[in-house]
Motif scaffolding. Structure first.
Motif, PDB file in Angstrom:
ATOM      1  N   MET A 156      37.156  12.069 -31.450  1.00 11.03           N
ATOM      2  CA  MET A 156      38.606  12.015 -31.648  1.00 11.03           C
ATOM      3  C   MET A 156      39.006  12.874 -32.828  1.00 11.03           C
ATOM      4  SD  MET A 156      40.611   8.923 -30.646  1.00 11.03           S
ATOM      5  CE  MET A 156      40.472   7.944 -32.128  1.00 11.03           C
ATOM      6  N   LYS A 160      29.368  19.016 -33.860  1.00 12.03           N
ATOM      7  CA  LYS A 160      29.548  17.577 -33.653  1.00 12.03           C
ATOM      8  C   LYS A 160      31.007  17.131 -33.799  1.00 12.03           C
ATOM      9  CE  LYS A 160      25.040  17.245 -35.774  1.00 12.03           C
ATOM     10  NZ  LYS A 160      24.236  16.676 -36.840  1.00 12.03           N
ATOM     11  N   ASP A 176      32.867  16.420 -31.543  1.00 13.65           N
ATOM     12  CA  ASP A 176      33.200  15.436 -30.517  1.00 13.65           C
ATOM     13  C   ASP A 176      33.004  14.021 -31.048  1.00 13.65           C
ATOM     14  OD1 ASP A 176      30.553  16.378 -30.612  1.00 13.65           O
ATOM     15  OD2 ASP A 176      30.063  15.379 -28.731  1.00 13.65           O
ATOM     16  N   GLY A 177      32.550  13.907 -32.278  1.00 15.71           N
ATOM     17  CA  GLY A 177      32.470  12.584 -32.890  1.00 15.71           C
ATOM     18  C   GLY A 177      33.850  12.138 -33.329  1.00 15.71           C
ATOM     19  N   ASP A 178      33.917  11.025 -34.049  1.00 15.85           N
ATOM     20  CA  ASP A 178      35.237  10.583 -34.486  1.00 15.85           C
ATOM     21  C   ASP A 178      35.460  10.840 -35.971  1.00 15.85           C
ATOM     22  OD1 ASP A 178      33.587   8.704 -35.502  1.00 15.85           O
ATOM     23  OD2 ASP A 178      34.520   6.980 -34.545  1.00 15.85           O
ATOM     24  N   THR A 179      34.688  11.761 -36.514  1.00 12.99           N
ATOM     25  CA  THR A 179      34.901  12.117 -37.906  1.00 12.99           C
ATOM     26  C   THR A 179      36.237  12.830 -38.036  1.00 12.99           C
ATOM     27  OG1 THR A 179      34.096  13.377 -39.782  1.00 12.99           O
ATOM     28  CG2 THR A 179      33.687  14.314 -37.621  1.00 12.99           C
ATOM     29  N   MET A 235      31.403  20.904 -29.368  1.00 11.08           N
ATOM     30  CA  MET A 235      32.220  19.773 -28.930  1.00 11.08           C
ATOM     31  C   MET A 235      31.482  18.769 -28.064  1.00 11.08           C
ATOM     32  SD  MET A 235      35.302  20.192 -30.129  1.00 11.08           S
ATOM     33  CE  MET A 235      36.267  19.122 -29.080  1.00 11.08           C
ATOM     34  N   GLY A 236      30.168  18.876 -27.961  1.00 10.57           N
ATOM     35  CA  GLY A 236      29.494  17.900 -27.108  1.00 10.57           C
ATOM     36  C   GLY A 236      28.041  18.245 -26.868  1.00 10.57           C
ATOM     37  N   GLU A 237      27.389  17.382 -26.116  1.00 12.67           N
ATOM     38  CA  GLU A 237      25.965  17.545 -25.868  1.00 12.67           C
ATOM     39  C   GLU A 237      25.688  18.642 -24.845  1.00 12.67           C
ATOM     40  OE1 GLU A 237      23.325  15.216 -26.782  1.00 12.67           O
ATOM     41  OE2 GLU A 237      24.441  13.557 -27.658  1.00 12.67           O
ATOM     42  N   ASN A 292      23.115  12.438 -34.188  1.00  6.32           N
ATOM     43  CA  ASN A 292      22.268  13.617 -34.062  1.00  6.32           C
ATOM     44  C   ASN A 292      22.008  14.270 -35.417  1.00  6.32           C
ATOM     45  OD1 ASN A 292      24.460  13.245 -32.043  1.00  6.32           O
ATOM     46  ND2 ASN A 292      23.079  14.434 -30.784  1.00  6.32           N
ATOM     47  N   PHE A 344      16.050  12.963 -24.491  1.00  6.19           N
ATOM     48  CA  PHE A 344      17.172  13.872 -24.242  1.00  6.19           C
ATOM     49  C   PHE A 344      17.017  15.224 -24.930  1.00  6.19           C
ATOM     50  CE2 PHE A 344      21.304  15.723 -25.118  1.00  6.19           C
ATOM     51  CZ  PHE A 344      21.837  15.751 -23.846  1.00  6.19           C
ATOM     52  N   LEU A 380      26.206  10.322 -30.834  1.00  4.72           N
ATOM     53  CA  LEU A 380      27.417  10.057 -31.603  1.00  4.72           C
ATOM     54  C   LEU A 380      27.905   8.678 -31.200  1.00  4.72           C
ATOM     55  CD1 LEU A 380      29.160  13.531 -31.500  1.00  4.72           C
ATOM     56  CD2 LEU A 380      28.108  12.429 -33.460  1.00  4.72           C
ATOM     57  N   HIS A 381      28.308   7.918 -32.198  1.00  5.81           N
ATOM     58  CA  HIS A 381      28.632   6.516 -31.982  1.00  5.81           C
ATOM     59  C   HIS A 381      29.883   6.305 -31.146  1.00  5.81           C
ATOM     60  CE1 HIS A 381      30.303   8.261 -35.556  1.00  5.81           C
ATOM     61  NE2 HIS A 381      31.328   7.444 -35.429  1.00  5.81           N
ATOM     62  N   ASN A 382      30.665   7.356 -30.914  1.00  6.62           N
ATOM     63  CA  ASN A 382      31.864   7.170 -30.097  1.00  6.62           C
ATOM     64  C   ASN A 382      31.628   7.507 -28.623  1.00  6.62           C
ATOM     65  OD1 ASN A 382      31.585   9.887 -30.682  1.00  6.62           O
ATOM     66  ND2 ASN A 382      33.767  10.286 -30.655  1.00  6.62           N
ATOM     67  N   LYS A 383      30.365   7.777 -28.271  1.00  6.54           N
ATOM     68  CA  LYS A 383      30.049   8.032 -26.862  1.00  6.54           C
ATOM     69  C   LYS A 383      29.632   6.720 -26.218  1.00  6.54           C
ATOM     70  CE  LYS A 383      30.500  12.450 -27.244  1.00  6.54           C
ATOM     71  NZ  LYS A 383      29.745  13.686 -27.087  1.00  6.54           N
ATOM     72  N   ASN A 401      32.585   9.032 -42.522  1.00  6.36           N
ATOM     73  CA  ASN A 401      32.283   8.694 -41.137  1.00  6.36           C
ATOM     74  C   ASN A 401      31.051   7.784 -41.023  1.00  6.36           C
ATOM     75  OD1 ASN A 401      31.043   9.895 -38.181  1.00  6.36           O
ATOM     76  ND2 ASN A 401      33.169   9.258 -38.295  1.00  6.36           N
ATOM     77  N   GLN A 418      31.789   4.217 -40.152  1.00  5.66           N
ATOM     78  CA  GLN A 418      32.048   4.013 -38.728  1.00  5.66           C
ATOM     79  C   GLN A 418      30.738   4.014 -37.941  1.00  5.66           C
ATOM     80  OE1 GLN A 418      35.133   3.229 -38.095  1.00  5.66           O
ATOM     81  NE2 GLN A 418      34.488   2.707 -36.031  1.00  5.66           N
TER      82      GLN A 418
END
Lengths: 448, 330
Positions: A1, A249, A251-254, A275-277, B137, B167, B222-225, B261, B264
């Protein structure tokens, strides 16, 4: 976010200002305090915050705001302008050498995401008709070379390695020879993660740089970095010299305040964001959009771009119209689900719409594995039910659950989520109407 | 540029900060200090010059201390709390000399960091023990596992490793290499396979071979996934169900360079797999790791280890006093 928390904070600060006709100096001071706290909580470096606040305050009390009839807007405008100025006002692209191969060198701390970014960058530029070669110069971390090889094979890009017993300087040199031999016009060197206080390893980077004269040295920075981001950026910048930054990273909520810090301290542009894996989740960085985003004005341009690349334009226009007129049905929802697979999650899309803050989205968490069930449920509805979910009573729910192999609870949950989505769309169309009528701060929402 | 003065200061410090080669015989405290030394010279140097410069205790002094804590990633709320307590102490004890303030600040910070007695120690008292290592990560989970293996072996334990990060490319090989270094068996499946299945196999293998400690690696997430967090929840439930007799530790690995962060992260990971401890890595840079203070405050999760280098034995059991002392003393 991305930055959402900061956006919310600033928004609430300015909401307080909006109600006022004229601002006093104390009002501005109070607003600045809030901005300061929000920025600190977003991990923007303390010194950067101080400097930023001073500049905004100077302009704000310097008449620009106090004499304006719409002080709230005025402050937002100044904050926005200063933020954009700090982030860099234009988008920066990577450059290519006039005598190929172009050489990029990736540097950064351990765990910042260099190897992944190497793969993502190679993949992106491959799509722009480049023929990249990845060079594995991280001889220290166990299995780093294997990681790069795996990444390379996934995107079908060759990886050059000489094992972990050879000096990285020699690996880099040999890698470029290899590229020349095989006609690769782009070489991306993956270096080992290192601490910026490790003099030996920093010297190694200087030596690689001397040996291969890279076109660009890209510093990879974890967007979750705290106050230390300035130390890291400053050290790499001074000791090795950098041409740009890759922020990972996101795509985290930082809240990602590190972006502001790094930019302020190096004066070098952020060029890409991770923005993502997935390997394709890598985008150009847009400073102006980011500034708007911080201020809660949504990331309209990103949204448009995303929609254009992965969505059928005509369908998108129809959908947009339906969203406005609230004729959004389950058929559209299903349609969207199918397109969503290319486009990212619904939540992600909604987040980019101005006025839709993180708070409204908290209840709207769509688990992507649930999508299969959702599809099945919608497909078990009659045409009538899809257009007018209001008719779905108890026995219909039972039938739908049986037909889709799900439970009534799951059907209920979907109906509820759908209702929430509709409500939210109504909210933001109302907000837009209000903005137009009241002449308040206008939300720049032109549709998809 | 507004950074110039500040940076110059820092570069000078870096030049004098070359760490001497660590030898085996040094005590833990000294090693922790050495590890933290580089990171905190900057901090303490400033603090000392700050305190020397002031004879009197005034608002300006507190403001600058506040700034220093924020720059250490302590975060605004925890900083305010610390400052409040510090001022209280200064008033109560009628301290008038600025040089004493540092000692008081140390006390305050240690207080904020301390979670219940003995909470900072890794539980290895009964066999078998499972350590589930989680985190976002790039924080150093796999490296930490390499070091934890050596630590447990030093305590006389037979250790088995489970390559639960199926992964990230190369993660399994990376763990395998650490396993070879410590001569510990590694249970692995192929890249891309179900991590829960790896853990399941590892549990049964650990039982069969009577391993005393099973350390489970997991993929960085990431903890929001939501999906990835659900996957972690599943792994935790399998540990619970298949290995009820084992004592469990869920360790969150945090990168000391992480900002706010991290709170969180700790919150969200704790929701799917109740955390019993934190490992704070990469303290050998310039990051000060102040983020553990608000985490201890809001979540009460104790730090159990700090990572201060790349070597296999560069993992130190956490001691709040030593940490704060190393943070504030030169």
């Amino acid at each position: 976010m991305l930055f959402e928390g900061l956006a919310e904070k600033l928004q609430s600060t300015f909401d307080k200002l909006k109600g006022k006709g004229k601002l006093t100096e104390a009002d501005v001071k109070e607003a600045m305090r809030e901005v300061k706290l929000a920025l600190l909580e977003a991990d923007v470096n303390f010194k950067v915050v101080k400097d930023f606040i001073n500049r905004v305050k100077e302009r704000a009390v310097g008449g620009e705001v106090l004499e304006s009839l719409t002080p709230g807007q005025q402050v937002i405008k100044i904050v926005n302008e200063e933020m954009t100025a700090l982030m860099g006002s234009t988008q920066s692209k990577v450059t290519f050498s006039s005598s190929p191969p172009t050489v990029y060198m990736m540097v950064g701390l351990q765990g910042s995401g260099k190897t992944t970014s190497c793969g993502k960058l190679a993949n992106l530029l491959k799509k722009q008709q480049k023929t990249p070669l990845l060079v594995a110069a991280d001889i220290y971390r166990p299995a780093a070379i294997e990681q790069l090889k795996t990444v390379g094979s996934k995107i079908d890009v060759p990886v050059f390695s000489m094992g972990s017993q050879v000096d990285p300087v020699n690996i880099a040199k040999a890698g470029i020879e290899e590229a020349k031999k095989n006609g690769n016009d782009l070489v991306i060197i993956d270096t080992a993660g290192r601490l910026h206080v490790d003099n030996n390893l920093m010297e190694e980077l200087q030596n690689i740089k001397k040996a291969v004269k890279p076109q660009e040295i890209l510093l990879v920075v974890d967007s979750m970095t705290g106050q230390d981001a300035v130390n890291v950026a400053e050290s790499f910048s001074e000791q090795v010299g950098i041409d740009g930054v890759i922020l990972t990273k996101l795509d985290g909520d930082t809240r990602g305040g590190a972006a502001l810090s790094v930019r302020a301290v190096t004066q070098k542009p952020i060029k890409f964001v991770g923005m993502g894996e997935k390997i394709e989740e890598f985008e150009a960085f847009h400073p102006d959009r980011m500034a708007s985003r911080i201020l809660g004005m949504g990331d309209v341009l990103s949204l448009i771009e995303k929609a254009q690349t992965s969505m059928d334009m005509k369908k998108a226009q129809e959908l947009e119209k339906k969203m406005r007129t609230q004729q959004f049905t389950f058929d559209d929802f299903l349609d969207q689900l199918q397109q969503m697979k290319n486009m990212g999650s619904m939540k992600e899309i909604l987040e980019m719409i101005p006025g839709v803050g993180g708070k409204q989205l908290k209840n709207l968490d769509v688990d992507e594995k649930e999508l299969v069930y959702i599809e099945a449920i919608i497909q078990s509805m009659t045409r009538e039910e899809r257009t007018d979910p209001g008719v779905i009573n108890g026995s219909r729910r039972k039938r739908i659950a049986a037909g889709s192999g799900t439970s009534i609870q799951q059907v209920n949950k979907l109906l509820k989520q759908f209702e929430q989505t509709r409500k939210m769309m109504k909210q933001f169309t109302d907000m837009e109407k209000g903005a137009k009528k009241g002449g308040k701060f206008k939300l720049p929402f032109p549709g998809f | 540029m507004f950074f110039n003065g500040w940076n110059k200061d820092q570069n000078e410090q870096q030049e004098t900060n070359q760490e001497p080669q660590q030898s085996e015989t040094k005590g833990f405290f000294q090693r922790l200090k050495e590890g933290l030394n580089k990171t905190t010279k900057d901090f303490t140097g400033k603090l000392d010059s700050l305190l020397m410069g002031y004879g009197k205790i005034d608002d300006e002094l507190f403001e600058e201390l506040e700034e220093l804590l924020i720059m250490a990633d302590v975060g605004y709320d925890a900083t305010m709390k610390a400052m409040e307590k510090l001022q209280e102490k200064v008033r109560e004890q009628r301290v008038e000399d600025a040089s004493q303030v540092k000692g008081l600040l140390k006390e305050v910070l240690v207080d904020l960091l301390k979670v219940e007695e003995a909470g900072h120690q890794l539980k290895l008292d009964q066999d078998p023990t499972v350590l589930l290592v989680v985190g976002v990560n790039g924080v150093g989970k796999t490296t930490t596992i390499g070091k934890l293996t050596a630590y447990c072996q030093k305590q006389g334990k037979r250790v088995m490793l489970a390559a639960g990060d199926t992964f990230r490319a190369g993660a399994i090989d990376q763990l395998e290499i650490w396993g070879q270094r410590s001569n510990a068996p590694v249970i692995r499946h192929q890249e891309g396979s179900d991590p829960a299945a790896v853990i399941y196999d590892a549990i049964h293998s650990a039982k069969a071979k009577e391993s005393q400690v099973l350390i489970c690696d997991t993929a960085g997430r990431l903890h929001n996934k939501k999906n990835l967090m659900n996957e972690l929840g599943k792994i935790f439930r399998i540990l619970d169900r298949e290995f009820p007799e084992a004592q469990k530790e869920v360790l969150l690995v945090l990168d000391a360079t992480t900002g706010q962060n991290a709170i969180q992260q700790a919150k969200t990971f704790g929701e799917v797999a109740p955390l019993t401890g934190i490992v704070l890595t990469k303290l050998d840079g310039t990051a000060r790791g102040g983020i553990i203070i608000p985490i201890a405050q809001t979540l009460g999760v104790p730090v159990k280890f700090v990572g201060v280098g790349e070597q296999i034995d560069d993992l130190q059991p956490f001691d709040p006093e030593a940490f704060v002392t190393a943070m504030l003393d030169q």
